[in-house]
Design a protein around this motif. Structure first.
Motif, PDB file in Angstrom:
ATOM      1  N   ILE A 250     -69.542  -5.841  14.066  1.00 37.16           N
ATOM      2  CA  ILE A 250     -70.702  -5.139  13.506  1.00 37.16           C
ATOM      3  C   ILE A 250     -71.721  -6.135  12.969  1.00 37.16           C
ATOM      4  CG2 ILE A 250     -71.433  -3.650  11.589  1.00 37.16           C
ATOM      5  CD1 ILE A 250     -68.834  -2.035  12.109  1.00 37.16           C
ATOM      6  N   ILE A 251     -71.231  -7.163  12.277  1.00 36.66           N
ATOM      7  CA  ILE A 251     -72.138  -8.188  11.759  1.00 36.66           C
ATOM      8  C   ILE A 251     -72.812  -8.946  12.903  1.00 36.66           C
ATOM      9  CG2 ILE A 251     -72.209 -10.401  10.533  1.00 36.66           C
ATOM     10  CD1 ILE A 251     -72.189  -7.975   8.706  1.00 36.66           C
ATOM     11  N   GLU A 252     -72.077  -9.170  13.994  1.00 40.77           N
ATOM     12  CA  GLU A 252     -72.669  -9.855  15.143  1.00 40.77           C
ATOM     13  C   GLU A 252     -73.813  -9.035  15.752  1.00 40.77           C
ATOM     14  OE1 GLU A 252     -69.387 -10.562  17.720  1.00 40.77           O
ATOM     15  OE2 GLU A 252     -68.769 -12.422  16.712  1.00 40.77           O
ATOM     16  N   LYS A 253     -73.688  -7.712  15.695  1.00 35.81           N
ATOM     17  CA  LYS A 253     -74.718  -6.843  16.266  1.00 35.81           C
ATOM     18  C   LYS A 253     -75.911  -6.686  15.324  1.00 35.81           C
ATOM     19  CE  LYS A 253     -71.521  -4.102  19.057  1.00 35.81           C
ATOM     20  NZ  LYS A 253     -70.853  -2.773  19.213  1.00 35.81           N
ATOM     21  N   LEU A 254     -75.646  -6.531  14.033  1.00 34.78           N
ATOM     22  CA  LEU A 254     -76.709  -6.214  13.081  1.00 34.78           C
ATOM     23  C   LEU A 254     -77.192  -7.416  12.278  1.00 34.78           C
ATOM     24  CD1 LEU A 254     -75.434  -2.811  11.618  1.00 34.78           C
ATOM     25  CD2 LEU A 254     -77.084  -3.181  13.453  1.00 34.78           C
ATOM     26  N   GLY A 255     -76.345  -8.434  12.162  1.00 36.98           N
ATOM     27  CA  GLY A 255     -76.696  -9.563  11.316  1.00 36.98           C
ATOM     28  C   GLY A 255     -76.301  -9.318   9.867  1.00 36.98           C
ATOM     29  N   GLU A 256     -76.354 -10.372   9.062  1.00 38.21           N
ATOM     30  CA  GLU A 256     -75.936 -10.286   7.660  1.00 38.21           C
ATOM     31  C   GLU A 256     -76.917  -9.463   6.820  1.00 38.21           C
ATOM     32  OE1 GLU A 256     -73.298 -11.400   6.121  1.00 38.21           O
ATOM     33  OE2 GLU A 256     -72.354 -12.801   7.517  1.00 38.21           O
ATOM     34  N   ASN A 257     -78.184  -9.508   7.163  1.00 35.06           N
ATOM     35  CA  ASN A 257     -79.210  -8.886   6.323  1.00 35.06           C
ATOM     36  C   ASN A 257     -80.094  -7.956   7.155  1.00 35.06           C
ATOM     37  OD1 ASN A 257     -78.584 -10.491   3.843  1.00 35.06           O
ATOM     38  ND2 ASN A 257     -79.216 -12.185   5.172  1.00 35.06           N
ATOM     39  N   TYR A 258     -79.478  -6.946   7.737  1.00 32.79           N
ATOM     40  CA  TYR A 258     -80.200  -6.029   8.615  1.00 32.79           C
ATOM     41  C   TYR A 258     -81.280  -5.274   7.850  1.00 32.79           C
ATOM     42  CZ  TYR A 258     -80.976  -2.345  12.086  1.00 32.79           C
ATOM     43  OH  TYR A 258     -81.539  -1.495  12.998  1.00 32.79           O
ATOM     44  N   HIS A 259     -80.935  -4.831   6.631  1.00 33.87           N
ATOM     45  CA  HIS A 259     -81.876  -4.077   5.810  1.00 33.87           C
ATOM     46  C   HIS A 259     -81.365  -4.116   4.377  1.00 33.87           C
ATOM     47  CE1 HIS A 259     -84.252  -0.705   4.220  1.00 33.87           C
ATOM     48  NE2 HIS A 259     -85.015  -0.794   5.306  1.00 33.87           N
ATOM     49  N   PRO A 260     -82.264  -4.226   3.371  1.00 34.52           N
ATOM     50  CA  PRO A 260     -81.795  -4.286   1.978  1.00 34.52           C
ATOM     51  C   PRO A 260     -81.074  -3.029   1.511  1.00 34.52           C
ATOM     52  CG  PRO A 260     -84.206  -4.167   2.099  1.00 34.52           C
ATOM     53  CD  PRO A 260     -83.723  -4.462   3.474  1.00 34.52           C
ATOM     54  N   ASP A 261     -81.312  -1.896   2.167  1.00 36.13           N
ATOM     55  CA  ASP A 261     -80.637  -0.651   1.776  1.00 36.13           C
ATOM     56  C   ASP A 261     -79.287  -0.470   2.474  1.00 36.13           C
ATOM     57  OD1 ASP A 261     -82.684  -0.010   0.100  1.00 36.13           O
ATOM     58  OD2 ASP A 261     -83.663   1.386   1.486  1.00 36.13           O
ATOM     59  N   LEU A 262     -78.899  -1.434   3.295  1.00 39.89           N
ATOM     60  CA  LEU A 262     -77.622  -1.372   4.016  1.00 39.89           C
ATOM     61  C   LEU A 262     -76.709  -2.482   3.520  1.00 39.89           C
ATOM     62  CD1 LEU A 262     -75.805  -0.289   6.311  1.00 39.89           C
ATOM     63  CD2 LEU A 262     -76.998  -1.871   7.849  1.00 39.89           C
ATOM     64  N   GLN A 263     -75.617  -2.095   2.886  1.00 38.48           N
ATOM     65  CA  GLN A 263     -74.643  -3.050   2.370  1.00 38.48           C
ATOM     66  C   GLN A 263     -73.356  -2.918   3.191  1.00 38.48           C
ATOM     67  OE1 GLN A 263     -75.290  -5.318  -0.124  1.00 38.48           O
ATOM     68  NE2 GLN A 263     -77.394  -4.563   0.065  1.00 38.48           N
ATOM     69  N   ILE A 264     -73.082  -3.910   4.027  1.00 37.59           N
ATOM     70  CA  ILE A 264     -71.918  -3.884   4.913  1.00 37.59           C
ATOM     71  C   ILE A 264     -70.818  -4.727   4.294  1.00 37.59           C
ATOM     72  CG2 ILE A 264     -71.056  -4.336   7.239  1.00 37.59           C
ATOM     73  CD1 ILE A 264     -73.967  -4.233   8.218  1.00 37.59           C
ATOM     74  N   ARG A 265     -69.620  -4.155   4.170  1.00 38.34           N
ATOM     75  CA  ARG A 265     -68.487  -4.857   3.594  1.00 38.34           C
ATOM     76  C   ARG A 265     -67.254  -4.665   4.478  1.00 38.34           C
ATOM     77  NH1 ARG A 265     -72.213  -6.087   0.928  1.00 38.34           N
ATOM     78  NH2 ARG A 265     -72.427  -6.326  -1.350  1.00 38.34           N
ATOM     79  N   GLU A 266     -66.494  -5.741   4.633  1.00 35.48           N
ATOM     80  CA  GLU A 266     -65.215  -5.630   5.351  1.00 35.48           C
ATOM     81  C   GLU A 266     -64.217  -4.834   4.521  1.00 35.48           C
ATOM     82  OE1 GLU A 266     -61.553  -8.521   6.850  1.00 35.48           O
ATOM     83  OE2 GLU A 266     -63.537  -9.380   6.497  1.00 35.48           O
ATOM     84  N   PHE A 267     -64.165  -5.122   3.226  1.00 32.48           N
ATOM     85  CA  PHE A 267     -63.218  -4.480   2.329  1.00 32.48           C
ATOM     86  C   PHE A 267     -63.885  -4.305   0.976  1.00 32.48           C
ATOM     87  CE2 PHE A 267     -59.577  -4.565  -0.652  1.00 32.48           C
ATOM     88  CZ  PHE A 267     -58.830  -3.528  -0.110  1.00 32.48           C
ATOM     89  N   LEU A 268     -63.577  -3.210   0.290  1.00 33.45           N
ATOM     90  CA  LEU A 268     -64.165  -2.939  -1.013  1.00 33.45           C
ATOM     91  C   LEU A 268     -63.165  -3.300  -2.100  1.00 33.45           C
ATOM     92  CD1 LEU A 268     -65.762   0.505  -0.109  1.00 33.45           C
ATOM     93  CD2 LEU A 268     -66.973  -1.666  -0.400  1.00 33.45           C
ATOM     94  N   THR A 269     -63.374  -4.445  -2.738  1.00 32.18           N
ATOM     95  CA  THR A 269     -62.425  -4.905  -3.757  1.00 32.18           C
ATOM     96  C   THR A 269     -62.562  -4.119  -5.057  1.00 32.18           C
ATOM     97  OG1 THR A 269     -63.999  -6.617  -4.417  1.00 32.18           O
ATOM     98  CG2 THR A 269     -62.296  -7.239  -2.816  1.00 32.18           C
TER      99      THR A 269
END
Length: 382
Positions: A250-269
């Motif tokens: 998913i990160i490879e497709k969208l990048g690390e900073n696709y949009h400031p309103d989108l927070q992508i996490r592998e796991f929620l600690t």
């Protein structure tokens, strides 16, 4: 079905602190409740001796020692869909696991055993029945699996989380306790602003949390990937927990900073802060997850996984839908309908309020303590 609220002295053989085996695992939905039960027993009597029995190669072999408990692994697996060759070894592994479980019981000398579901639970509880060790089953789902139905005939008590379980187990053995939850994960009171700060989100926009569990859920991820631009165009913030199997792609497709309103996490600690930030939640329908969702009392859309035994996630989800406590989207429909349904729910304040009220009525936040007390009664009466 009855309730267990009596207090009993926690004593094993000869009046000593008891020795208890807790068996099962395979997923966080089994492991976290098992650890919660162990912790509740330790809170009652810190000298209680607890041994876990899990399946080699499964996540309990790491999670249980991290929680401070000893675990022994059995070389056991479930039936492998689509693999006749792998299934040929199942009877051999099952027989070997029962023999090892008998040896574990002989060496540890438990006063009682608990099964929480998962591959190791069956051989251990069967061995307990052969050795005359009383045991309790913690059935997490609204639809009991074949193994638990069979083991339930000889169980002293069966702790359940849903009504109507008499169709699977003897009614006089059933006690409705709910499923043990991670209390730190559902402690969300007063944490909304802290949560928004953690995820760099605005207090003036609505937030959706998507969680498919620690491993991730392909359907949820595909649905959000297909609809992410629609969500962002609606000025909606998204916390997207992808799971470890899908995060990299998913990160490879969208990048690390696709949009400031989108927070992508592998796991929620910090699950508590993820829950606290959310206005609505999209989730799978595992029993442990549902127990947490009931405790946090937020509107939820459930997309049950079809890839589980007896399709129990669908049955879990429908148990909430029948109480007007959740929105249901079938896995097969999710990629086409999930994002639109989420946006509709965000705009429907009345439905949000009704869902929140109804799911909150189903919460049983002290399940771990109630199960521990029921185990005390079994030991005291044995």
């Amino acid at each position: 079905m009855k309730d267990a609220t009596q207090k009993h002295p926690l004593q094993g053989a000869g009046g000593a602190s008891p020795r208890i085996i807790i068996s099962g695992g395979g997923t966080g939905g089994h492991i976290f409740p098992a650890i919660s039960i162990a912790n509740a027993l330790k809170n009652i009597d810190p000298n209680t001796e607890i041994l876990f029995v899990g399946a080699n190669g499964r996540m309990e072999m790491d999670k249980v020692p991290a929680a401070g408990y000893k675990i022994i692994g059995l070389d056991i697996q479930g039936i492998q869909r689509g693999s006749i060759v792998k299934n040929l070894m199942f009877p051999v592994k099952l027989a070997n696991s029962v023999r090892k479980a008998i040896k574990i019981i002989k060496d540890f000398k438990p006063d009682a055993a608990v099964g929480v579901g998962g591959y190791a639970s069956g051989p251990l509880l069967y061995a307990a029945s052969l050795k005359g060790i009383p045991y309790l089953i913690q059935e997490q789902n609204s639809y009991a699996g074949i193994t638990n139905k069979w083991l339930g005939k000889h169980a002293k008590k069966i702790c359940v989380a849903f009504d109507g379980m008499e169709k699977f187990f003897p009614a006089d053995k059933i006690i409705k306790t709910g499923n043990p939850i991670r209390k730190d994960a559902v402690n969300i009171a007063g944490k909304h602003m802290q949560a928004l700060e953690l995820y760099h989100l605005s207090a003036f926009k609505k937030t959706i949390l998507i969680t498919g569990g620690s491993l991730g859920a392909r359907t949820l991820n595909n649905s959000i990937m297909n609809g992410i631009d629609k969500l962002l165009a609606a000025d909606v913030q998204v916390i997207w927990q992808t799971g470890k199997f899908y995060y990299k792609s998913i990160i490879e497709k969208l990048g690390e900073n696709y949009h400031p309103d989108l927070q992508i996490r592998e796991f929620l600690t910090r699950m508590d802060l993820a829950y606290a930030a959310a206005d609505i939640i999209i989730s799978r329908a595992g029993a442990g997850t549902i127990a947490e969702l009931c405790a946090i009392k937020k509107p939820v859309i459930l997309v049950p996984s079809p890839n589980v035994a007896e399709d129990h996630q669908t049955k879990n989800a429908l148990a909430l839908v029948h109480e007007n406590a959740a929105v249901f989207v079938a896995d097969r429909d999710a990629e086409a309908k999930l994002v639109d349904r989420a946006l509709e729910l965000l705009e429907d304040r009345d439905l949000q309020k009704k869902l929140s009220n109804n799911i909150g009525k189903m919460a049983m936040p002290n399940a771990d303590e109630v199960i521990a007390k029921e185990l005390i009664q079994i030991i005291s009466n044995n």
